[in-house]
Scaffold this active site. Sequence first.
Site, PDB file in Angstrom:
ATOM      1  N   HIS A 272       1.816   7.705  -7.112  1.00 38.86           N
ATOM      2  CA  HIS A 272       1.272   8.892  -7.802  1.00 38.86           C
ATOM      3  C   HIS A 272       2.456   9.644  -8.393  1.00 38.86           C
ATOM      4  O   HIS A 272       3.148  10.396  -7.688  1.00 38.86           O
ATOM      5  CB  HIS A 272       0.505   9.759  -6.797  1.00 38.86           C
ATOM      6  CG  HIS A 272      -0.288  10.863  -7.417  1.00 38.86           C
ATOM      7  ND1 HIS A 272      -1.232  11.580  -6.718  1.00 38.86           N
ATOM      8  CD2 HIS A 272      -0.296  11.368  -8.669  1.00 38.86           C
ATOM      9  CE1 HIS A 272      -1.782  12.492  -7.515  1.00 38.86           C
ATOM     10  NE2 HIS A 272      -1.218  12.385  -8.699  1.00 38.86           N
TER      11      HIS A 272
ATOM     12  N   ASP B  88       0.849  -1.205   0.000  1.00 36.73           N
ATOM     13  CA  ASP B  88       0.000   0.000   0.000  1.00 36.73           C
ATOM     14  C   ASP B  88       0.879   1.248   0.000  1.00 36.73           C
ATOM     15  O   ASP B  88       1.058   1.897   1.028  1.00 36.73           O
ATOM     16  CB  ASP B  88      -0.913  -0.045   1.239  1.00 36.73           C
ATOM     17  CG  ASP B  88      -1.915   1.103   1.255  1.00 36.73           C
ATOM     18  OD1 ASP B  88      -2.165   1.694   0.191  1.00 36.73           O
ATOM     19  OD2 ASP B  88      -2.446   1.392   2.345  1.00 36.73           O
TER      20      ASP B  88
ATOM     21  N   LYS C 165       0.412   3.727  -2.444  1.00 37.34           N
ATOM     22  CA  LYS C 165      -0.384   4.794  -3.075  1.00 37.34           C
ATOM     23  C   LYS C 165       0.455   5.576  -4.095  1.00 37.34           C
ATOM     24  O   LYS C 165       0.686   6.781  -3.957  1.00 37.34           O
ATOM     25  CB  LYS C 165      -0.984   5.732  -2.024  1.00 37.34           C
ATOM     26  CG  LYS C 165      -1.923   4.997  -1.063  1.00 37.34           C
ATOM     27  CD  LYS C 165      -2.615   5.927  -0.115  1.00 37.34           C
ATOM     28  CE  LYS C 165      -3.587   5.210   0.788  1.00 37.34           C
ATOM     29  NZ  LYS C 165      -2.936   4.327   1.788  1.00 37.34           N
TER      30      LYS C 165
ATOM     31  N   ARG D 295     -14.238  -2.324  12.360  1.00 38.97           N
ATOM     32  CA  ARG D 295     -14.157  -2.504  13.810  1.00 38.97           C
ATOM     33  C   ARG D 295     -15.144  -3.575  14.228  1.00 38.97           C
ATOM     34  O   ARG D 295     -16.341  -3.460  13.940  1.00 38.97           O
ATOM     35  CB  ARG D 295     -14.502  -1.194  14.533  1.00 38.97           C
ATOM     36  CG  ARG D 295     -13.433  -0.110  14.384  1.00 38.97           C
ATOM     37  CD  ARG D 295     -12.128  -0.511  15.062  1.00 38.97           C
ATOM     38  NE  ARG D 295     -11.060   0.471  14.903  1.00 38.97           N
ATOM     39  CZ  ARG D 295     -10.157   0.480  13.927  1.00 38.97           C
ATOM     40  NH1 ARG D 295     -10.196  -0.457  12.985  1.00 38.97           N
ATOM     41  NH2 ARG D 295      -9.217   1.386  13.868  1.00 38.97           N
TER      42      ARG D 295
ATOM     43  N   GLY E 184      -6.288  -3.263  11.135  1.00 37.14           N
ATOM     44  CA  GLY E 184      -5.015  -3.008  11.794  1.00 37.14           C
ATOM     45  C   GLY E 184      -5.133  -3.191  13.286  1.00 37.14           C
ATOM     46  O   GLY E 184      -5.092  -4.310  13.806  1.00 37.14           O
TER      47      GLY E 184
ATOM     48  N   GLN F 110     -10.539   6.299  13.454  1.00 33.83           N
ATOM     49  CA  GLN F 110     -11.379   6.020  12.282  1.00 33.83           C
ATOM     50  C   GLN F 110     -12.735   6.697  12.459  1.00 33.83           C
ATOM     51  O   GLN F 110     -13.299   6.711  13.534  1.00 33.83           O
ATOM     52  CB  GLN F 110     -11.576   4.504  12.112  1.00 33.83           C
ATOM     53  CG  GLN F 110     -10.316   3.762  11.694  1.00 33.83           C
ATOM     54  CD  GLN F 110      -9.972   3.952  10.215  1.00 33.83           C
ATOM     55  OE1 GLN F 110     -10.566   4.789   9.534  1.00 33.83           O
ATOM     56  NE2 GLN F 110      -8.998   3.200   9.732  1.00 33.83           N
TER      57      GLN F 110
ATOM     58  N   ILE G  67       4.603  10.434 -12.618  1.00 34.34           N
ATOM     59  CA  ILE G  67       4.395  10.405 -14.074  1.00 34.34           C
ATOM     60  C   ILE G  67       4.242   8.941 -14.517  1.00 34.34           C
ATOM     61  O   ILE G  67       4.730   8.024 -13.840  1.00 34.34           O
ATOM     62  CB  ILE G  67       5.546  11.106 -14.837  1.00 34.34           C
ATOM     63  CG1 ILE G  67       6.889  10.428 -14.540  1.00 34.34           C
ATOM     64  CG2 ILE G  67       5.583  12.594 -14.509  1.00 34.34           C
ATOM     65  CD1 ILE G  67       8.018  10.917 -15.447  1.00 34.34           C
ATOM     66  N   PRO G  68       3.539   8.720 -15.636  1.00 35.09           N
ATOM     67  CA  PRO G  68       3.227   7.346 -16.050  1.00 35.09           C
ATOM     68  C   PRO G  68       4.444   6.427 -16.110  1.00 35.09           C
ATOM     69  O   PRO G  68       4.400   5.288 -15.615  1.00 35.09           O
ATOM     70  CB  PRO G  68       2.593   7.539 -17.440  1.00 35.09           C
ATOM     71  CG  PRO G  68       1.946   8.890 -17.358  1.00 35.09           C
ATOM     72  CD  PRO G  68       2.883   9.720 -16.517  1.00 35.09           C
ATOM     73  N   ASN G  69       5.551   6.899 -16.670  1.00 37.62           N
ATOM     74  CA  ASN G  69       6.736   6.054 -16.821  1.00 37.62           C
ATOM     75  C   ASN G  69       7.277   5.591 -15.461  1.00 37.62           C
ATOM     76  O   ASN G  69       7.671   4.432 -15.284  1.00 37.62           O
ATOM     77  CB  ASN G  69       7.810   6.850 -17.582  1.00 37.62           C
ATOM     78  CG  ASN G  69       8.984   5.982 -17.943  1.00 37.62           C
ATOM     79  OD1 ASN G  69       8.822   4.941 -18.570  1.00 37.62           O
ATOM     80  ND2 ASN G  69      10.165   6.392 -17.519  1.00 37.62           N
TER      81      ASN G  69
END
Length: 256
Positions: A87, A83, A85, A203, A232, A212, A89-91
């Site tokens: 983000h 995980d 995430k 939960r 978690g 949360q 440039i595509p390459n």
Amino acid sequence: MPIPERLNPTFAFTSQPATDLVEEARKHLIVALDVPDAASAAWLVGQLDGTCQWFKVGLELFVAAGPAVIEPLVARGHSVFLDLKLHDIPNTVAGAVRSATALGVKMMTLHAAGGPAMLAAAKSALDGVAKPPELLAVTVLTSMDQAQVNAVGLDRSPAEQVAMLAKMGLEAGIRGFVCSPKEVAALRALTGSEGVLVVPGIRPAGAAIGDQKRIATPADALRQGASFLVVGRPITQAPDPAEAAEAILKEMAEAL
Ligand code: C5P
């Protein structure tokens, strides 16, 4: 009762019908290894070895311990959800997807906000991979409320932005999404049975909520359309993590 199709995406499971619902539930529970170092992760995985199949490695642990933290998990036959995430440039994202695939992870996250070209490049990076990992798009971080969404220049509500990005992801060939319990029913309606919906904020009844805000019980999240649950603290901070995980698996089995 037959296993609902939504819980049986083809990438991770055998075609054998499940006879034991707790065993089936085990394939859909992901434990978040939100710990600061490899030793703490190894201790937790040791506690949960016979109980849990899936583990999530996120930014905190990955930045501290690196890819070396993934290798022993894969070697022991565990399934890893990375995980990070992504983000960029595509390459660059395509390269990161290839690197994570080489590590043997089975699911990984990237930000839908990276745009259609980034998502398509990530998808293309898996062309020709025999058992490709599932790419999961993150739409709007659950920490973003209306004010935060407006502050980054968007005129929509968070829910509208989630739907917009999910449609964009689907058009780019992404069928997996991370979403809160509040969003899971809407995303299931958008993706149909093919969608792989991974849902944190779980939960067990009576558990501490912590920070949360949008929570659901394990059974409720599955009934609303979750494919996988991410848990978690209710497991990792329990006095006996394996016992806590077994209790959650029983709650999940009730909804199968
Ligand atoms: O301890 P807890 O069960 O709240 O952990 C949930 C896990 O899911 C954490 O690793 C958290 O970062 C992650 N997560 C989340 N909400 C999101 C996305 C990820 O809680 N929207």
